[in-house]
Design a protein around this motif. Structure first.
Motif: not given
Length: 538
Positions: A187, A319-321, A487, A490
């Motif tokens: 990601d 991190s990001r999706r 979203d 995370a």
């Protein structure tokens, strides 16, 4: 008796002196002001009912939320959306006057071939001939990767045997890209500005319209972080920073290595022009005032972030999706002189950079709404809809901690003779006319099927979980009304990064000092008086 010459001179002089005290010159001035505002080629707002519409800004990758005031359905003013999850109630100078751009004097309404106006059919035939000549030796340079249009650009390249779908990195994006590679993260990495206590910036214009301006400035106004700016010249950010380290040009890597302890402060002092004591004090401050976030594009800057252990930690790189799929290739990865055909969106990169990538017989097709900037150098210019004239969408900017998606609907009719880039390529490839709408609907369906995140309603200022939308069509409707999907973020997870033994040279983003080719009158005044660069650092 007869008047003498003296009498005439006296009368004339008295008339000249008295004239400003009469209504005549002021009436003429007033009338001329009215006449010059009512020439037939000057657009005037229509009379009608006022209304408010919400949409996403598509001028740059920041994807800020817009509150558009309309009269008789036409935009007359733009303001930020206070609680928008992406832009946090802020806008850059350019966005405030974005509704003026469709009437810019440099506006293009028909294609250009070698600087001469032509028809869309002739332009399409010329591009088709170049496409046949170039074969697979072609590329597309996308100014805003991740959109629905971007998937069509990539599809067009693949159909012609090319995989060179390109983009240009923004200033300060380089460290995050390197850290992603070194950690092996699937990601992308966002930047946790809100939880950083100290930000050390190596030439990144943090307070100069950088990244997502509203988010950055909101954190700065709250005194959430202390800013140390490393710059070899005076900049707006350097002037506003808590501390400005004035170094010698090209010595950024040496300073970063000294702060990470790989070379001594004395060695760095001989290169940077800073005293060894100041370098040591800065290193102690970074260690004691964490989380400390380091911004820049040099590999040594990325290595310094690993040394500070802020990769995957709150206040660092998280991190990001993402939902954008396979990332685009950086323009710098393309060998100089290797392209026979290049499709590029205007403002994606300066001509001085692109011409190096083209072969001596290379051909540039520029998609632009204006006869300015890159369009002045392209053999073929395809006019595209201006801001607010076509359907578009936007994904999260590179600094975001969570993926997002917004839909921008057309608030103005596009003039005859223009075509969106994906529509022009669709005609070359023989696609169906609804190819774009079908692709966008599939993207919304994927968000709906994942049942993650929530939709922000800008009119009500509320959020609704995606899981509460029973049908994807309802989710699409909410997005078309100006809603923004975001979203779930995370949870921070520390990432192990393996720093290469040889860091190599920095890949300087060619768009770092690149600004918009045209600006509306309102933004021009703000821009000039504040010396703000727009967030299209392109």
């Amino acid at each position: 008796m007869k008047p003498t010459r003296r009498d005439l001179i006296t009368l004339g002089a008295g008339a000249v002196v008295a004239l400003p005290f009469t209504p005549l010159p002021w009436k003429l001035l007033d009338d001329s002001a009215i006449w010059t505002q009512n020439w037939p080629w000057i657009p005037t707002p229509a009379r009608g009912e006022p209304s408010t519409k919400f949409t996403a800004c598509t001028l740059c990758p920041a994807a800020c939320g817009l509150k558009v005031r309309c009269i008789a359905g036409k935009p007359v003013g733009i303001a930020p959306v206070a609680a928008h999850p992406v832009s946090r109630g802020g806008l850059c100078a350019l966005a405030f006057g974005a509704h003026q751009l469709p009437w810019h004097p440099a506006r293009l309404k028909q294609p250009l071939l070698r600087g001469q106006a032509t028809t869309m059919d002739k332009a399409q035939a010329a591009v088709a001939a170049e496409l046949k000549r170039a074969g697979a030796n072609m590329a597309f340079l996308d100014a805003r990767p991740g959109r629905t249009a971007s998937t069509l650009y990539r599809r067009f390249l693949q159909a012609n045997g090319s995989d060179r779908y390109l983009t240009v990195a923004r200033s300060g994006e380089g460290a995050g890209n390197l850290l992603r590679q070194w950690s092996g993260s699937p990601d992308p990495l966002g930047i946790d500005i809100e939880n950083a206590k100290t930000i050390l910036s190596f030439g990144v214009p943090v307070l100069d319209g950088w990244a997502t301006p509203g988010r950055v400035l909101a954190a700065w106004k709250k005194k959430g972080f202390r800013l140390i700016q490393v710059d070899s010249v005076s900049t707006t950010t350097a002037g506003l920073a808590d501390r400005w380290l004035l170094i010698e040009p090209g010595s950024e890597a040496a300073l970063a290595q000294a702060l990470a302890g790989t070379i001594t402060a004395g060695e760095a002092a001989r290169t940077t022009g800073l005293s060894a004591t100041l370098i040591e004090d800065t290193a102690r401050e970074l260690a004691a005032s964490g989380p400390a976030l380091v911004l820049g594009d040099d590999p040594a800057v990325a290595a310094l972030n690993v040394h500070l252990q802020n990769v995957g930690r709150a206040g660092g790189y998280l991190s990001r999706r993402g939902i954008a799929g396979t990332p685009a290739l950086p323009l710098e990865a393309v060998a100089d002189g290797s392209l026979e055909l290049l499709f590029a969106e205007d403002d994606a990169a300066p001509w001085e950079v692109l011409k190096k990538k083209l072969s001596p017989t290379g051909y540039l097709v520029c998609f632009s709404a204006y006869n300015a900037g890159l369009a002045n150098h392209a053999p073929c210019v395809i006019p595209v809809p201006a801001n607010l004239e076509s359907a578009d969408d936007a994904v999260e900017p590179f600094d975001a901690l969570a993926a997002s998606y917004s839909v921008a609907q057309a608030l103005l009719p596009a003039p005859q003779g223009v075509a969106a880039a994906h529509a022009f390529l669709g005609r070359l490839a023989g696609w169906a006319e609804d190819e774009y709408t079908t692709a966008q609907a599939k993207r919304v369906e994927a968000i709906h099927a994942a049942k993650r995140g929530s939709i922000f309603d800008p009119a009500a200022g509320t959020t609704t979980a995606v899981a509460e939308f029973k049908e994807a069509a309802k989710l699409q409707e909410a997005l078309q009304q100006g809603g923004c999907w975001q979203d779930d973020a995370a949870a921070p997870k520390l990432l192990n990064c393996t720093v290469p033994a040889t860091l190599g040279k920095a890949m300087v983003a060619p768009g770092n000092n690149w600004t918009a080719a045209v600006m509306p009158p309102l933004a021009t005044k703000i821009y000039q008086e504040s010396t703000l660069r727009t967030t299209r650092e392109i």
